[in-house]
Design an enzyme around this catalytic site. Structure first.
Site, PDB file in Angstrom:
ATOM      1  N   TYR A  61      31.993  55.727  35.497  1.00 13.97           N
ATOM      2  CA  TYR A  61      32.744  54.597  36.041  1.00 13.97           C
ATOM      3  C   TYR A  61      34.202  54.781  35.659  1.00 13.97           C
ATOM      4  O   TYR A  61      34.517  55.129  34.513  1.00 13.97           O
ATOM      5  CB  TYR A  61      32.210  53.289  35.451  1.00 13.97           C
ATOM      6  CG  TYR A  61      32.981  52.039  35.839  1.00 13.97           C
ATOM      7  CD1 TYR A  61      33.770  51.367  34.902  1.00 13.97           C
ATOM      8  CD2 TYR A  61      32.910  51.531  37.124  1.00 13.97           C
ATOM      9  CE1 TYR A  61      34.473  50.221  35.259  1.00 13.97           C
ATOM     10  CE2 TYR A  61      33.621  50.384  37.476  1.00 13.97           C
ATOM     11  CZ  TYR A  61      34.395  49.726  36.530  1.00 13.97           C
ATOM     12  OH  TYR A  61      35.091  48.594  36.880  1.00 13.97           O
ATOM     13  N   ASP A  95      39.358  61.104  32.531  1.00 16.57           N
ATOM     14  CA  ASP A  95      39.440  59.649  32.368  1.00 16.57           C
ATOM     15  C   ASP A  95      39.117  59.332  30.901  1.00 16.57           C
ATOM     16  O   ASP A  95      37.956  59.244  30.517  1.00 16.57           O
ATOM     17  CB  ASP A  95      38.458  58.957  33.315  1.00 16.57           C
ATOM     18  CG  ASP A  95      38.485  57.449  33.104  1.00 16.57           C
ATOM     19  OD1 ASP A  95      37.813  56.737  33.890  1.00 16.57           O
ATOM     20  OD2 ASP A  95      39.140  56.981  32.157  1.00 16.57           O
ATOM     21  N   LYS A 112      42.320  50.698  27.066  1.00 12.48           N
ATOM     22  CA  LYS A 112      41.601  50.167  25.904  1.00 12.48           C
ATOM     23  C   LYS A 112      42.385  50.332  24.581  1.00 12.48           C
ATOM     24  O   LYS A 112      43.322  49.573  24.315  1.00 12.48           O
ATOM     25  CB  LYS A 112      40.208  50.793  25.841  1.00 12.48           C
ATOM     26  CG  LYS A 112      39.336  50.427  27.082  1.00 12.48           C
ATOM     27  CD  LYS A 112      37.969  51.028  27.010  1.00 12.48           C
ATOM     28  CE  LYS A 112      37.242  50.900  28.330  1.00 12.48           C
ATOM     29  NZ  LYS A 112      36.592  49.574  28.503  1.00 12.48           N
TER      30      LYS A 112
HETATM   31  P1  KE4 Z   1      39.689  48.536  33.200  1.00 14.52           P
HETATM   32  O1  KE4 Z   1      40.250  48.388  34.596  1.00 14.52           O
HETATM   33  O2  KE4 Z   1      38.429  47.703  32.984  1.00 14.52           O
HETATM   34  O3  KE4 Z   1      40.749  48.304  32.116  1.00 14.52           O
HETATM   35  O4  KE4 Z   1      39.251  50.056  32.994  1.00 14.52           O
HETATM   36  C1  KE4 Z   1      38.344  50.631  33.886  1.00 14.52           C
HETATM   37  C2  KE4 Z   1      37.681  51.819  33.217  1.00 14.52           C
HETATM   38  C3  KE4 Z   1      38.116  53.091  33.528  1.00 14.52           C
HETATM   39  N1  KE4 Z   1      37.567  54.188  32.956  1.00 14.52           N
HETATM   40  C4  KE4 Z   1      36.573  54.062  32.035  1.00 14.52           C
HETATM   41  C5  KE4 Z   1      35.987  55.298  31.419  1.00 14.52           C
HETATM   42  C6  KE4 Z   1      36.104  52.774  31.659  1.00 14.52           C
HETATM   43  O5  KE4 Z   1      35.119  52.667  30.731  1.00 14.52           O
HETATM   44  C7  KE4 Z   1      36.648  51.631  32.262  1.00 14.52           C
HETATM   45  C8  KE4 Z   1      36.162  50.223  31.941  1.00 14.52           C
HETATM   46  N2  KE4 Z   1      35.022  50.140  31.082  1.00 14.52           N
HETATM   47  C9  KE4 Z   1      34.214  48.944  31.199  1.00 14.52           C
HETATM   48  C10 KE4 Z   1      33.093  49.038  30.155  1.00 14.52           C
HETATM   49  N3  KE4 Z   1      32.105  49.953  30.504  1.00 14.52           N
HETATM   50  C11 KE4 Z   1      35.014  47.687  31.028  1.00 14.52           C
HETATM   51  C12 KE4 Z   1      34.180  46.440  30.878  1.00 14.52           C
HETATM   52  C13 KE4 Z   1      34.148  45.625  32.117  1.00 14.52           C
HETATM   53  O6  KE4 Z   1      34.097  46.213  33.236  1.00 14.52           O
HETATM   54  O7  KE4 Z   1      34.165  44.384  31.974  1.00 14.52           O
END
Ligand code: KE4
Length: 426
Positions: free
Chosen positions: A143, A238, A266
């Site tokens: 993801y 990523d 993060k």
């Molecule tokens: P954000 O747009 O949520 O800041 O980041 C997206 C993203 C991109 N790449 C990786 C590897 C990620 O893990 C994420 C977001 N991770 C999720 C948790 N698995 C965020 C939690 C959520 O979606 O509420």
């Protein structure tokens, strides 16, 4: 008496879809009522009913120092007192850019944004603009945020909901995304054999954390670099989750691989909305206003968010920081595995630095299919038992977990004792 969590969740349904601002928070994968968290301090959070938990989610990774770290909070307060946002360049952003480029050798240049989704979306557009090609390669179970080209078998949120792709994504856009099995060198080689000169970019989680934690094989990660280089495709790591989480050098430092572009999020914001993408100068110079690839953001490089990030990235450089974080996380994984095995429960766990995976299976999964074969119902029972005992794990069998520098050996021991009690009673 209805719990306050329930009351708030009922109320939330009126004006917020599903009662949450991000799907995985709704507990639909594990069932039950989500915890409305009111306060955090160090390794602990408290919910609306005043119940205390040891927190192994840490806002899905950012809180590597623990909640409400006094130094981070003070920096945020000081920055906020000078103005929340200017929409103009600030010296703090230069400090962050310089620091990221110093800590990550593959970064010649970097652009600050406000979320991981923005970082990966922008990096993909940049790679397409730089190569003049359209085809994007991603991996099943990974993801990278919710931009349209990526919502094709995403691993977080959508996997939790069991929908292999999102509605609303135009079919003629999705056809520019090739989804390959993670950790499958043969499939990767086949894709390049067929489409090598059409592939603009390959985006990968260098340690997958959105189908639970899955480590790449050495062969897979090396082949990624070899084939993208050979065919002139841009390799995007990523590192939104792995960045400064698995080590000071992030996953690229751990594996000794130099990607062409990287995305961070993060930890770099320490809990505030800050993310970044960057890499090779010849590619980054294609970004507006220097080049033809457009990208922008009102709050990009926000000085209050940067203040939190600068303190966080300063603190993680302390001698022994990752050794201690990794040791705590390993104690958790080894202790859970030993307790499960002692009581005959099929379970295993593994960690990379301060992130970990828990699996109700004989061995740690190497692929999306193996993750799907883990006993999700057993995880859900484990999740609720530990939550009731005051230990808050990620509310999905398809997510990684996180330990912070604020977790002590006594905290880990308390979680292990609660887990042992549950394994024994199964
Ligand atoms: P954000 O747009 O949520 O800041 O980041 C997206 C993203 C991109 N790449 C990786 C590897 C990620 O893990 C994420 C977001 N991770 C999720 C948790 N698995 C965020 C939690 C959520 O979606 O509420």
């Amino acid at each position: 008496m209805t719990s306050r969590n329930q009351q708030l969740f009922d109320r939330a349904q009126h004006h917020i879809p599903g009662g949450v601002n991000s799907p995985v928070r709704a507990f639909r994968s594990v069932g039950g009522v989500p915890c409305f968290l009111e306060r955090g301090a160090g390794a602990r959070v408290w919910d609306a009913d005043g119940k205390e938990y040891l927190d192994y989610v840490g806002s899905w990774g950012p809180l590597i120092l623990g909640h409400a770290d006094p130094e981070v909070v003070a920096a945020v307060q000081q920055a906020a007192g000078k103005g929340l946002s200017f929409g103009a360049p600030t010296e703090a952003e230069l400090d962050m850019a310089d620091l990221l480029c110093r800590l990550v050798p593959s970064l010649d240049m970097v652009r600050l944004v406000s979320s991981g989704t923005e970082a990966t979306m922008s990096a993909i557009r940049l790679a397409r603009g730089y190569t003049g090609r359209d085809l994007l390669v991603k991996f099943e179970g990974c993801y990278h945020g919710h931009s349209d080209s990526l919502l094709v078998k995403a691993g977080s949120g959508l996997l939790t909901f069991g929908h292999p792709s999102s509605s609303g994504v135009p079919a003629d856009l999705a056809r520019h995304t090739l989804v390959l099995p993670y950790n499958d060198p043969a499939a990767l080689a086949e894709a390049f054999a067929r489409h090598g000169d059409e592939i603009a970019t390959v985006i990968v989680e260098p340690v997958a954390g959105n189908m639970n934690l899955v480590l790449p094989s050495r062969e897979f990660i090396l082949l990624l670099r070899e084939l993208t280089a050979r065919h002139g495709a841009v390799l995007i790591f990523d590192e939104v989750m792995t960045g400064f989480r698995v080590g000071l050098g992030s996953a690229q430092g751990l594996f000794g691989i130099t990607p062409d572009l990287s995305a961070f999020g993060k930890v770099v914001g320490g809990g505030m909305p800050l993310a970044a993408f960057g890499g090779r100068r010849d590619i980054m110079e294609k970004i507006a206003p220097l080049g033809p690839v457009y990208q922008a953001g009102t709050l990009s490089g926000n000085p209050v968010a940067v203040a939190a990030g600068l303190v966080t990235l300063k603190r993680v450089q302390a001698p022994g920081f990752y050794e201690s974080l990794t040791a705590r996380t390993r104690e958790l994984c080894e202790g859970l595995t030993a307790a499960a095995r002692k009581h005959g429960v099929k379970f295993c766990a593994q960690n990379v630095g301060g992130m970990f995976g828990l699996y109700f299976a004989e061995s740690c999964p190497d692929s999306y299919e193996e993750v799907l074969a883990c006993d999700k119902e057993a995880f859900n029972r484990f999740f609720h038992a530990l939550l009731a005992a005051g230990h808050y794990f990620a509310p999905s069998a398809f997510e990684a977990g996180f330990v912070s520098a604020a977790h002590t050996q006594a905290d880990i021991a308390a979680t292990l004792a609660a887990a042992e009690a549950w394994f024994a009673a199964r």
